[in-house]
Design a protein around this motif. Sequence first.
Motif, PDB file in Angstrom:
ATOM      1  N   VAL A  83     -10.000   4.595  -5.269  1.00 47.96           N
ATOM      2  CA  VAL A  83      -9.077   5.608  -4.781  1.00 47.96           C
ATOM      3  C   VAL A  83      -7.766   5.413  -5.530  1.00 47.96           C
ATOM      4  O   VAL A  83      -7.146   4.354  -5.453  1.00 47.96           O
ATOM      5  N   VAL A  84      -7.363   6.421  -6.270  1.00 46.65           N
ATOM      6  CA  VAL A  84      -6.184   6.366  -7.125  1.00 46.65           C
ATOM      7  C   VAL A  84      -5.174   7.383  -6.604  1.00 46.65           C
ATOM      8  O   VAL A  84      -5.554   8.460  -6.145  1.00 46.65           O
ATOM      9  N   GLY A  85      -3.879   7.053  -6.676  1.00 47.12           N
ATOM     10  CA  GLY A  85      -2.883   8.018  -6.249  1.00 47.12           C
ATOM     11  C   GLY A  85      -1.567   7.373  -5.888  1.00 47.12           C
ATOM     12  O   GLY A  85      -1.174   6.349  -6.468  1.00 47.12           O
ATOM     13  N   SER A  86      -0.896   7.959  -4.910  1.00 49.77           N
ATOM     14  CA  SER A  86       0.426   7.514  -4.478  1.00 49.77           C
ATOM     15  C   SER A  86       0.354   6.978  -3.052  1.00 49.77           C
ATOM     16  O   SER A  86      -0.735   6.749  -2.523  1.00 49.77           O
ATOM     17  N   VAL A 110      -6.651   1.586  -4.980  1.00 49.09           N
ATOM     18  CA  VAL A 110      -5.695   1.112  -5.988  1.00 49.09           C
ATOM     19  C   VAL A 110      -4.521   2.079  -6.142  1.00 49.09           C
ATOM     20  O   VAL A 110      -3.835   2.091  -7.170  1.00 49.09           O
ATOM     21  N   ALA A 111      -4.272   2.896  -5.109  1.00 45.25           N
ATOM     22  CA  ALA A 111      -3.109   3.782  -5.105  1.00 45.25           C
ATOM     23  C   ALA A 111      -1.834   2.957  -4.956  1.00 45.25           C
ATOM     24  O   ALA A 111      -1.846   1.873  -4.364  1.00 45.25           O
ATOM     25  N   GLU A 118       1.473   8.674 -15.078  1.00 43.26           N
ATOM     26  CA  GLU A 118       1.243   7.461 -15.872  1.00 43.26           C
ATOM     27  C   GLU A 118       0.409   6.438 -15.091  1.00 43.26           C
ATOM     28  O   GLU A 118      -0.473   5.782 -15.651  1.00 43.26           O
ATOM     29  N   ASP A 119       0.675   6.315 -13.779  1.00 36.28           N
ATOM     30  CA  ASP A 119      -0.125   5.414 -12.945  1.00 36.28           C
ATOM     31  C   ASP A 119      -1.564   5.899 -12.833  1.00 36.28           C
ATOM     32  O   ASP A 119      -2.510   5.101 -12.870  1.00 36.28           O
ATOM     33  N   LEU A 120      -1.755   7.222 -12.670  1.00 34.91           N
ATOM     34  CA  LEU A 120      -3.107   7.773 -12.595  1.00 34.91           C
ATOM     35  C   LEU A 120      -3.878   7.468 -13.868  1.00 34.91           C
ATOM     36  O   LEU A 120      -5.051   7.060 -13.831  1.00 34.91           O
ATOM     37  N   ILE A 121      -3.236   7.657 -15.015  1.00 35.76           N
ATOM     38  CA  ILE A 121      -3.895   7.398 -16.295  1.00 35.76           C
ATOM     39  C   ILE A 121      -4.268   5.929 -16.423  1.00 35.76           C
ATOM     40  O   ILE A 121      -5.378   5.590 -16.850  1.00 35.76           O
ATOM     41  N   ALA A 122      -3.352   5.027 -16.038  1.00 38.24           N
ATOM     42  CA  ALA A 122      -3.644   3.592 -16.118  1.00 38.24           C
ATOM     43  C   ALA A 122      -4.870   3.239 -15.300  1.00 38.24           C
ATOM     44  O   ALA A 122      -5.745   2.478 -15.750  1.00 38.24           O
ATOM     45  N   MET A 123      -4.988   3.791 -14.094  1.00 41.63           N
ATOM     46  CA  MET A 123      -6.122   3.478 -13.230  1.00 41.63           C
ATOM     47  C   MET A 123      -7.402   4.170 -13.679  1.00 41.63           C
ATOM     48  O   MET A 123      -8.499   3.614 -13.551  1.00 41.63           O
TER      49      MET A 123
END
Length: 378
Positions: A83-86, A110-111, A118-123
């Motif tokens: 799970v990716v996000g904020s 891992v949000a 940039e965080d979404l791309i890294a994950m």
Amino acid sequence: MTGSRRFLTGFAGACLFVLSAVAAVNFSVDVGRIYPPAHGELDQFATAYVTRLLGSERRLVAPVFERAIKLKLADMSSASCLVVGSSHEMQISVATLPRLKDWCPSLANVAVSGGSLEDLIAMMGKALAKPGVTTVILGLAPWSFRYGADERWALHRDAYVEARARLGLPMRADDDWGALAKVANLVSATYFLRNWEVLRGTHNRAAPGEVVEAPAGAANAPNQAATFDHDGAYRYPQRFLDRGSRPAGRVGDGSYRIAEPFIDKTAAADFELAVSSLQRHDVAVVFLLMPYHPKVLTCSNETVCQAFRTVESYVRHLAGRRGINVIGSYDPSAFGLQARDFIDDMHLERSAIRHVAPLPQGSPAGSPSPGAGAVISR
């Protein structure tokens, strides 16, 4: 020297003194372990923390350097879903959103707070590097389709650069500012306040270098600490939750991080290329839109509602083009959510997350008003 020149000289000297004091505190306390030699210890701590998190019977108190922990969790977890996000998605787990079981036999959250593109791309890059990851749940905020919405990614720039290469994205000139970001952070008032809390002994998270277990048998997060579950899902401290159900007049307008352009052409193209790369490598993608407080949808701030209409319309069109499932909507009425279901203007109570669901085909929720389409900045 004239009076005005003396004033300007004195004023400049006072400013320099204040900035020097702020930089000294930020460098010496360094709660986020950003600067040498502390930065060299951070990877070791993150490894130790995640090892304990994955193996402990209890939740762990959340450390301040959240991104380092979540990047390491993406590396070390054997979960089939990420799970990716904020912060909108940080409470999500199979327990809080059971319908994820349709895609996720196991899950790692891992949000990160203020998660940016940039965080979404890294994950997404982390997901592509792990053969065991079969699905990525992408939490998409109204600021997810422009670069630079949050600067905290730059403190872990190496992971982002590596991810762009793995996903087939060209480097951008604007991304080459990792060292500059650290220098700017030295005089950051926000970082100073975090460090000042440590100096005063009032910080409500684990001190740097500590791995602290939550009390045994606690049904909720302990009063003075936020915690992470074994899967990386976040639990707010009780004293923060007690702020919930506040009068409508004290609820924000949802404008956090929202700014034009809502969808930047370059950012959108890079996002679509990253999603395509995941799909091409047989990693399924699910889009997740978390609802905002009903007061926000009264549109007292029309810019916020315009962002909702533009971004949600774009996300749904993209999902249709690429055969991607969409869960949720920025509109809480689509799920019968009320003010009491929210902690603040943009975060659901843990118990209410389960109501977020895919919308029926043709549902009007989240659709743009006449003439509002997915406007992409040129």
